[in-house]
Design a protein around this motif. Structure first.
Motif, PDB file in Angstrom:
ATOM      1  N   PRO A   1       0.824  -1.229   0.000  1.00 46.65           N
ATOM      2  CA  PRO A   1       0.000   0.000   0.000  1.00 46.65           C
ATOM      3  C   PRO A   1       0.853   1.273   0.000  1.00 46.65           C
ATOM      4  N   LEU A   2       1.957   1.255   0.735  1.00 41.22           N
ATOM      5  CA  LEU A   2       2.814   2.444   0.773  1.00 41.22           C
ATOM      6  C   LEU A   2       3.463   2.683  -0.588  1.00 41.22           C
ATOM      7  N   ARG A   3       3.859   1.594  -1.255  1.00 35.79           N
ATOM      8  CA  ARG A   3       4.463   1.713  -2.578  1.00 35.79           C
ATOM      9  C   ARG A   3       3.468   2.390  -3.547  1.00 35.79           C
ATOM     10  N   VAL A   4       2.212   1.928  -3.501  1.00 39.13           N
ATOM     11  CA  VAL A   4       1.154   2.505  -4.337  1.00 39.13           C
ATOM     12  C   VAL A   4       0.938   3.975  -3.964  1.00 39.13           C
ATOM     13  N   ALA A   5       0.898   4.234  -2.646  1.00 40.28           N
ATOM     14  CA  ALA A   5       0.640   5.591  -2.156  1.00 40.28           C
ATOM     15  C   ALA A   5       1.719   6.561  -2.641  1.00 40.28           C
ATOM     16  N   LEU A   6       2.975   6.130  -2.581  1.00 38.29           N
ATOM     17  CA  LEU A   6       4.070   7.022  -2.985  1.00 38.29           C
ATOM     18  C   LEU A   6       4.000   7.334  -4.481  1.00 38.29           C
ATOM     19  N   ALA A   7       3.612   6.341  -5.264  1.00 35.16           N
ATOM     20  CA  ALA A   7       3.485   6.573  -6.712  1.00 35.16           C
ATOM     21  C   ALA A   7       2.377   7.589  -6.987  1.00 35.16           C
ATOM     22  N   LEU A   8       1.248   7.456  -6.276  1.00 35.83           N
ATOM     23  CA  LEU A   8       0.137   8.404  -6.454  1.00 35.83           C
ATOM     24  C   LEU A   8       0.543   9.802  -5.997  1.00 35.83           C
TER      25      LEU A   8
ATOM     26  N   VAL B   1      -2.950  11.082  -0.676  1.00 42.20           N
ATOM     27  CA  VAL B   1      -3.309   9.700  -0.310  1.00 42.20           C
ATOM     28  C   VAL B   1      -3.325   9.485   1.194  1.00 42.20           C
ATOM     29  N   LEU B   2      -3.998   8.425   1.619  1.00 44.95           N
ATOM     30  CA  LEU B   2      -4.009   8.010   3.023  1.00 44.95           C
ATOM     31  C   LEU B   2      -4.185   6.487   3.083  1.00 44.95           C
ATOM     32  N   PRO B   3      -3.733   5.870   4.180  1.00 46.27           N
ATOM     33  CA  PRO B   3      -3.876   4.416   4.306  1.00 46.27           C
ATOM     34  C   PRO B   3      -5.278   4.025   4.764  1.00 46.27           C
ATOM     35  N   LEU B   4      -5.712   2.830   4.387  1.00 41.34           N
ATOM     36  CA  LEU B   4      -6.988   2.283   4.838  1.00 41.34           C
ATOM     37  C   LEU B   4      -6.739   0.957   5.555  1.00 41.34           C
ATOM     38  N   ARG B   5      -7.495   0.732   6.625  1.00 41.98           N
ATOM     39  CA  ARG B   5      -7.553  -0.622   7.190  1.00 41.98           C
ATOM     40  C   ARG B   5      -8.920  -1.121   6.798  1.00 41.98           C
ATOM     41  N   GLY B   6      -8.968  -2.200   6.012  1.00 43.76           N
ATOM     42  CA  GLY B   6     -10.249  -2.622   5.476  1.00 43.76           C
ATOM     43  C   GLY B   6     -10.787  -1.523   4.585  1.00 43.76           C
ATOM     44  N   LYS B   7     -12.038  -1.135   4.828  1.00 41.66           N
ATOM     45  CA  LYS B   7     -12.666  -0.136   3.957  1.00 41.66           C
ATOM     46  C   LYS B   7     -12.578   1.274   4.505  1.00 41.66           C
ATOM     47  N   VAL B   8     -12.068   1.430   5.742  1.00 41.38           N
ATOM     48  CA  VAL B   8     -12.109   2.752   6.374  1.00 41.38           C
ATOM     49  C   VAL B   8     -10.719   3.206   6.803  1.00 41.38           C
ATOM     50  N   PRO B   9     -10.562   4.515   7.028  1.00 41.33           N
ATOM     51  CA  PRO B   9      -9.278   5.024   7.503  1.00 41.33           C
ATOM     52  C   PRO B   9      -8.986   4.554   8.934  1.00 41.33           C
TER      53      PRO B   9
ATOM     54  N   VAL C   1      -4.265  -2.191   4.494  1.00 39.70           N
ATOM     55  CA  VAL C   1      -4.559  -3.193   3.468  1.00 39.70           C
ATOM     56  C   VAL C   1      -4.861  -2.539   2.121  1.00 39.70           C
ATOM     57  N   ALA C   2      -5.068  -1.224   2.140  1.00 34.84           N
ATOM     58  CA  ALA C   2      -5.428  -0.540   0.899  1.00 34.84           C
ATOM     59  C   ALA C   2      -5.090   0.940   1.021  1.00 34.84           C
ATOM     60  N   VAL C   3      -5.245   1.636  -0.090  1.00 32.80           N
ATOM     61  CA  VAL C   3      -4.936   3.060  -0.160  1.00 32.80           C
ATOM     62  C   VAL C   3      -6.194   3.815  -0.582  1.00 32.80           C
ATOM     63  N   ALA C   4      -6.404   4.950   0.045  1.00 36.02           N
ATOM     64  CA  ALA C   4      -7.487   5.833  -0.401  1.00 36.02           C
ATOM     65  C   ALA C   4      -6.862   7.134  -0.870  1.00 36.02           C
ATOM     66  N   TYR C   5      -7.628   7.893  -1.626  1.00 34.14           N
ATOM     67  CA  TYR C   5      -7.147   9.205  -2.047  1.00 34.14           C
ATOM     68  C   TYR C   5      -8.230  10.232  -1.830  1.00 34.14           C
ATOM     69  N   HIS C   6      -7.812  11.498  -1.824  1.00 30.41           N
ATOM     70  CA  HIS C   6      -8.750  12.609  -1.629  1.00 30.41           C
ATOM     71  C   HIS C   6      -9.027  13.201  -3.009  1.00 30.41           C
ATOM     72  N   PRO C   7     -10.158  12.809  -3.638  1.00 31.93           N
ATOM     73  CA  PRO C   7     -10.399  13.239  -5.023  1.00 31.93           C
ATOM     74  C   PRO C   7     -10.391  14.755  -5.171  1.00 31.93           C
ATOM     75  N   GLY C   8     -11.063  15.452  -4.249  1.00 33.80           N
ATOM     76  CA  GLY C   8     -11.128  16.911  -4.328  1.00 33.80           C
ATOM     77  C   GLY C   8      -9.743  17.533  -4.284  1.00 33.80           C
ATOM     78  N   GLY C   9      -8.856  16.954  -3.466  1.00 31.07           N
ATOM     79  CA  GLY C   9      -7.494  17.465  -3.328  1.00 31.07           C
ATOM     80  C   GLY C   9      -6.683  17.279  -4.602  1.00 31.07           C
ATOM     81  N   ALA C  10      -7.104  16.322  -5.426  1.00 37.40           N
ATOM     82  CA  ALA C  10      -6.433  16.087  -6.702  1.00 37.40           C
ATOM     83  C   ALA C  10      -7.172  16.788  -7.835  1.00 37.40           C
ATOM     84  N   GLY C  11      -8.182  17.599  -7.489  1.00 43.73           N
ATOM     85  CA  GLY C  11      -8.957  18.300  -8.511  1.00 43.73           C
ATOM     86  C   GLY C  11      -9.885  17.380  -9.279  1.00 43.73           C
ATOM     87  N   LEU C  12     -10.344  16.307  -8.608  1.00 43.49           N
ATOM     88  CA  LEU C  12     -11.180  15.315  -9.278  1.00 43.49           C
ATOM     89  C   LEU C  12     -12.501  15.111  -8.549  1.00 43.49           C
TER      90      LEU C  12
END
Ligand code: ZN
Ligand code: ZN
Ligand code: ZN
Length: 291
Positions: free
Chosen positions: A7-14, A21-29, A85-96
């Motif tokens: 997850p960190l590898r994915v997060a750093l690329a994003l 980006v932020l980490p998720l445990r299961g479906k939630v932060p 276990v997963a990565v989330a992102y802040h769409p608004g922060g990315a202009g999306l």
């Protein structure tokens, strides 16, 4: 040296691509740390109710999302990434904006209604990604959430297709007109109008003339919508007017401007509760965009 968790590898690329980006445990932060628990810290400066929290841990869900590789790889975040276990992102922060379609029916609706754009498959539905940020809203229709500002979305891959510009049809969903008032109900329920002047705007850097002219132009736009769309127009005018004051120290008397917009929207047939919500959303959207 332990290997970088996936997850960190994915997060750093994003993050390197400008996506917070932020980490998720299961479906939630992850939960807030002890000093941030139950909002004891007052919240982050980028939150709706801005607070002074500068906690280095990934506290406050979407508000912790960052593109800062130093923060992401800091010792405070390290134990969290090991459990993530997963990565989330802040769409608004990315202009999306992510139109989150929860099921097959919602996807079918989107295919009929919305312009084609980049899509990402989810467990039972799809994420449709558009360029441009807006206020978020859950359940704008059955199985459809809009995730943009003040929201996170799970990262499920880059998806396929070119990304289209956020269409007005999606923006309008957050302030969709729900009811048509019965004829004759309108005039009796006109809310009272206060006037905007220096006494309510002691921290505004604009001239009175500038603010009044802007307001009158905005009200004319709402007034012109006698057939339909006055609610959406009220949202747009509120957002436009509030955006003029994001550089002011404040207060700017935005509530009074908002009341004026509500009054005019009601006068052309928008139900008052709906008009109030549309205007509140508009004022808020401007503030969030500036944050
Ligand atoms: Zn904290
Ligand atoms: Zn905090
Ligand atoms: Zn101002």
């Amino acid at each position: 040296m332990s290997a970088t968790p996936e997850p960190l590898r994915v997060a750093l690329a994003l993050a390197a691509a400008g996506v917070p980006v932020l980490p998720l445990r299961g479906k939630v932060p992850f939960g807030n740390c002890r000093s941030c628990k139950d909002g004891a810290c007052g919240g982050r400066p980028n939150m709706k109710a801005a607070g002074p929290c500068l906690c280095p841990a990934p506290c406050h869900a979407w508000a912790a999302a960052t593109t800062d590789a130093h923060a992401l790889t800091s010792p405070v975040w390290a134990p969290v990434w090991r459990e993530a276990v997963a990565v989330a992102y802040h769409p608004g922060g990315a202009g999306l904006t992510v139109v989150d379609l929860d099921n097959a029916a919602a996807v079918a609706w989107a295919r009929e209604t919305l312009p084609a754009t980049r899509t990402v498959p989810t467990t039972r539905g799809e994420h449709w990604l558009y360029r441009g940020a807006m206020a978020s809203s859950n359940a704008v229709r059955p199985g459809v959430d809009i995730k943009s500002l003040t929201q996170y979305a799970r990262w499920l891959g880059a998806g396929t297709g070119g990304m289209a510009v956020l269409p007005a049809a999606v923006r309008a969903m957050v302030v969709k007109e729900e009811t048509t008032p019965a004829p004759g109900e309108v005039a009796s329920s006109l809310p009272a109008r206060a006037t905007w002047d220096r006494s309510v705007a002691t921290g505004c850097r604009h001239t009175e003339r500038y603010v009044r002219t802007g307001l009158e132009r905005g009200l004319a736009l709402v007034r012109a919508r006698t057939e339909s769309g006055a609610g959406s127009q009220a949202f747009g005018v509120a957002r436009f007017l509030a955006a003029q004051h994001t550089g002011c120290p404040g207060p700017c008397g935005l509530a009074v401007l908002g009341d004026a917009i509500v009054a005019v929207a009601v006068s052309v047939g928008v139900p008052e509760t709906y008009a109030r919500r549309a205007v509140a959303n508009g004022l808020e959207a401007a503030v969030e965009r500036a944050a």
